[in-house]
Motif scaffolding. Sequence first.
Motif, PDB file in Angstrom:
ATOM      1  N   SER A 147     -27.800 -16.062   9.517  1.00  0.00           N
ATOM      2  CA  SER A 147     -27.527 -15.150   8.403  1.00  0.00           C
ATOM      3  C   SER A 147     -27.070 -15.911   7.164  1.00  0.00           C
ATOM      4  CB  SER A 147     -26.477 -14.118   8.810  1.00  0.00           C
ATOM      5  OG  SER A 147     -25.229 -14.745   9.069  1.00  0.00           O
ATOM      6  N   VAL A 148     -26.290 -16.951   7.339  1.00  0.00           N
ATOM      7  CA  VAL A 148     -25.853 -17.755   6.190  1.00  0.00           C
ATOM      8  C   VAL A 148     -27.058 -18.408   5.520  1.00  0.00           C
ATOM      9  CG1 VAL A 148     -24.539 -19.798   5.508  1.00  0.00           C
ATOM     10  CG2 VAL A 148     -23.539 -18.131   7.080  1.00  0.00           C
ATOM     11  N   THR A 149     -27.960 -18.953   6.336  1.00  0.00           N
ATOM     12  CA  THR A 149     -29.176 -19.566   5.780  1.00  0.00           C
ATOM     13  C   THR A 149     -30.015 -18.540   5.043  1.00  0.00           C
ATOM     14  OG1 THR A 149     -29.189 -21.178   7.591  1.00  0.00           O
ATOM     15  CG2 THR A 149     -31.231 -20.903   6.349  1.00  0.00           C
ATOM     16  N   ALA A 150     -30.174 -17.359   5.638  1.00  0.00           N
ATOM     17  CA  ALA A 150     -30.961 -16.322   4.994  1.00  0.00           C
ATOM     18  C   ALA A 150     -30.310 -15.832   3.706  1.00  0.00           C
ATOM     19  CB  ALA A 150     -31.165 -15.150   5.953  1.00  0.00           C
ATOM     20  N   TYR A 151     -28.977 -15.767   3.698  1.00  0.00           N
ATOM     21  CA  TYR A 151     -28.285 -15.316   2.486  1.00  0.00           C
ATOM     22  C   TYR A 151     -28.464 -16.320   1.350  1.00  0.00           C
ATOM     23  CZ  TYR A 151     -24.626 -13.503  -0.547  1.00  0.00           C
ATOM     24  OH  TYR A 151     -23.934 -12.999  -1.624  1.00  0.00           O
ATOM     25  N   ARG A 152     -28.414 -17.602   1.696  1.00  0.00           N
ATOM     26  CA  ARG A 152     -28.625 -18.630   0.679  1.00  0.00           C
ATOM     27  C   ARG A 152     -30.029 -18.524   0.078  1.00  0.00           C
ATOM     28  NH1 ARG A 152     -26.454 -23.803   4.115  1.00  0.00           N
ATOM     29  NH2 ARG A 152     -24.207 -23.318   4.043  1.00  0.00           N
ATOM     30  N   ALA A 153     -30.985 -18.192   0.965  1.00  0.00           N
ATOM     31  CA  ALA A 153     -32.367 -18.099   0.489  1.00  0.00           C
ATOM     32  C   ALA A 153     -32.656 -16.766  -0.180  1.00  0.00           C
ATOM     33  CB  ALA A 153     -33.335 -18.312   1.654  1.00  0.00           C
ATOM     34  N   GLY A 154     -31.675 -15.879  -0.208  1.00  0.00           N
ATOM     35  CA  GLY A 154     -31.880 -14.589  -0.838  1.00  0.00           C
ATOM     36  C   GLY A 154     -32.646 -13.606   0.001  1.00  0.00           C
ATOM     37  N   GLU A 155     -32.785 -13.890   1.277  1.00  0.00           N
ATOM     38  CA  GLU A 155     -33.544 -12.992   2.141  1.00  0.00           C
ATOM     39  C   GLU A 155     -32.725 -11.777   2.583  1.00  0.00           C
ATOM     40  OE1 GLU A 155     -34.920 -15.362   5.338  1.00  0.00           O
ATOM     41  OE2 GLU A 155     -36.189 -16.662   4.086  1.00  0.00           O
ATOM     42  N   ILE A 156     -31.394 -11.905   2.638  1.00  0.00           N
ATOM     43  CA  ILE A 156     -30.516 -10.788   2.984  1.00  0.00           C
ATOM     44  C   ILE A 156     -29.412 -10.698   1.940  1.00  0.00           C
ATOM     45  CG2 ILE A 156     -30.969 -10.994   5.468  1.00  0.00           C
ATOM     46  CD1 ILE A 156     -28.246 -12.331   5.749  1.00  0.00           C
ATOM     47  N   GLY A 157     -28.783  -9.554   1.884  1.00  0.00           N
ATOM     48  CA  GLY A 157     -27.710  -9.361   0.938  1.00  0.00           C
ATOM     49  C   GLY A 157     -26.334  -9.509   1.583  1.00  0.00           C
ATOM     50  N   LEU A 158     -25.327  -9.225   0.764  1.00  0.00           N
ATOM     51  CA  LEU A 158     -23.947  -9.355   1.247  1.00  0.00           C
ATOM     52  C   LEU A 158     -23.650  -8.385   2.387  1.00  0.00           C
ATOM     53  CD1 LEU A 158     -21.112 -10.593   0.890  1.00  0.00           C
ATOM     54  CD2 LEU A 158     -20.649  -8.802  -0.804  1.00  0.00           C
ATOM     55  N   LEU A 159     -24.260  -7.182   2.329  1.00  0.00           N
ATOM     56  CA  LEU A 159     -23.998  -6.191   3.373  1.00  0.00           C
ATOM     57  C   LEU A 159     -24.419  -6.710   4.739  1.00  0.00           C
ATOM     58  CD1 LEU A 159     -23.144  -3.387   4.260  1.00  0.00           C
ATOM     59  CD2 LEU A 159     -25.442  -2.561   3.685  1.00  0.00           C
ATOM     60  N   GLN A 160     -25.614  -7.284   4.832  1.00  0.00           N
ATOM     61  CA  GLN A 160     -26.071  -7.825   6.107  1.00  0.00           C
ATOM     62  C   GLN A 160     -25.194  -8.984   6.567  1.00  0.00           C
ATOM     63  OE1 GLN A 160     -27.950  -7.151   3.530  1.00  0.00           O
ATOM     64  NE2 GLN A 160     -29.645  -5.805   4.181  1.00  0.00           N
ATOM     65  N   LEU A 161     -24.754  -9.797   5.619  1.00  0.00           N
ATOM     66  CA  LEU A 161     -23.878 -10.915   5.984  1.00  0.00           C
ATOM     67  C   LEU A 161     -22.539 -10.420   6.534  1.00  0.00           C
ATOM     68  CD1 LEU A 161     -23.545 -14.003   5.992  1.00  0.00           C
ATOM     69  CD2 LEU A 161     -22.555 -13.811   3.695  1.00  0.00           C
ATOM     70  N   ILE A 162     -22.001  -9.363   5.917  1.00  0.00           N
ATOM     71  CA  ILE A 162     -20.734  -8.798   6.394  1.00  0.00           C
ATOM     72  C   ILE A 162     -20.901  -8.226   7.796  1.00  0.00           C
ATOM     73  CG2 ILE A 162     -19.116  -6.898   6.024  1.00  0.00           C
ATOM     74  CD1 ILE A 162     -19.341  -7.388   3.049  1.00  0.00           C
ATOM     75  N   VAL A 163     -22.043  -7.580   8.041  1.00  0.00           N
ATOM     76  CA  VAL A 163     -22.287  -7.011   9.369  1.00  0.00           C
ATOM     77  C   VAL A 163     -22.301  -8.099  10.433  1.00  0.00           C
ATOM     78  CG1 VAL A 163     -24.006  -5.840  10.803  1.00  0.00           C
ATOM     79  CG2 VAL A 163     -23.495  -4.985   8.516  1.00  0.00           C
ATOM     80  N   VAL A 164     -22.971  -9.223  10.138  1.00  0.00           N
ATOM     81  CA  VAL A 164     -23.034 -10.317  11.108  1.00  0.00           C
ATOM     82  C   VAL A 164     -21.634 -10.892  11.348  1.00  0.00           C
ATOM     83  CG1 VAL A 164     -23.945 -12.617  11.551  1.00  0.00           C
ATOM     84  CG2 VAL A 164     -25.419 -10.859  10.572  1.00  0.00           C
ATOM     85  N   ASN A 165     -20.894 -11.109  10.263  1.00  0.00           N
ATOM     86  CA  ASN A 165     -19.546 -11.664  10.421  1.00  0.00           C
ATOM     87  C   ASN A 165     -18.640 -10.706  11.196  1.00  0.00           C
ATOM     88  OD1 ASN A 165     -20.164 -14.013   9.037  1.00  0.00           O
ATOM     89  ND2 ASN A 165     -19.536 -13.184   7.052  1.00  0.00           N
TER      90      ASN A 165
END
Length: 435
Positions: free
Chosen positions: A380-398
Amino acid sequence: MWFCSTLAVVRPWRRAVGIVTGACVALALPLASAQAATALTLEEAWRLAEAANPTLRSTQARLSAAEGELTDARSLLWNNPELSAERLRRSVPQPGLATEKQRDWSAGLAQTFEVAGQPGYRREAATQELAGLQATLQETRRQVRAEIEQRFVRVLALQMRIATEAEALKLVEDAAAAVRKRVAAGEDSRLDGNLAIVEAERGRNQLAALHEQLTEARVELGSALQLVPDHLPEVAGNLMPATPRYSLEELLATAGQRPQLRALALREAAAAKRLGLERAAVYPDITVGVNVGREGPGEAREKLVGVSLSLPLPLFRRNAAGIGRATTELTQAQIERQAADRDIPAQVRALWRNVESLHARVKRLEDQVLVSLDQNQRLSVTAYRAGEIGLLQLIVVNRQVLDGRRDLIEARSNLRLSTIALEAAAGWPAAGEER
């Protein structure tokens, strides 16, 4: 802890969300057990409990009464001898003379003897009662140690939960601060900023609730240890129980020798002897007495020696009340022993199944769930850096990672508590001797 916080501050927040979360949360478990030198260990808690626990001290105080009863029962005779003395002043009129004054006296010694075997019943009952109380004391000590260990584990688990939540909250707060800057710069939407703020506030609320639970658990532990009211103990130790070295068959065999069962069996034997004593009390005791005295006028004084024998007739009172009370006591002791003989093995079997299930849960969490969650976090961190997911998806994973850590701590805590209950129910080991 300072190492994790420093990493979270000096590194970019995006990388901190992925890498530092795994490192800090992984370090939180061992760090929680490495408390300061003043933290209370389980062995110290046991020592304090055995010295000050009210239940244990109350049971110990009952030993004096049982020992005194046994001492009286072992005496040569149950009834004490009775010594009597009498002195009389007699006025004897003499024909044509003044009244003569005479002094007579008598003394006697009487002893009551039991004739239906009461001393034997009484000695056996007192012996069994003392042995049963000693077994009760051993069982009470085991129960106190198990209770202290359970309260100790609850405090330890909450401390670990708080350490994990604090590290997660620190990362969320850092992320929220970074998002606010990005929102101000127009790089992220206001929705992302609000999501970060809400997530940080939820983390603070969860941490505050855990602190409240920890305070309550520490108060309960301090109360059980009879510590001063303003002293809330911190604990240090390992949350996971030791690898079991017993089988179900061994636990069931040990449960049959549990001090509680011995105490109940001894109580039943003592009640049977007391019933025999009450039935023997129907037969009357014989009182034998010896009397000596002197009486009579002047030179004609006589020395008297006599033997007396008294025997009450059991016509009206046949000790029905005493026999009824003793019968009730024996019946209650039999019911309690039979119930314990039936319930303890069933309890051991149920707890054994519960412990096995918890062992499997802990193993699955350690081998599969946490590994997958950590992998998801890195992706998810890699995808967030690449702009593939947003903050909401990152928060869900964390949040999933944090929930997984919570589940692991809870499963380990439940496993430890169930293991304590299992060993206490089976009497293994004896009062924590092998831990």
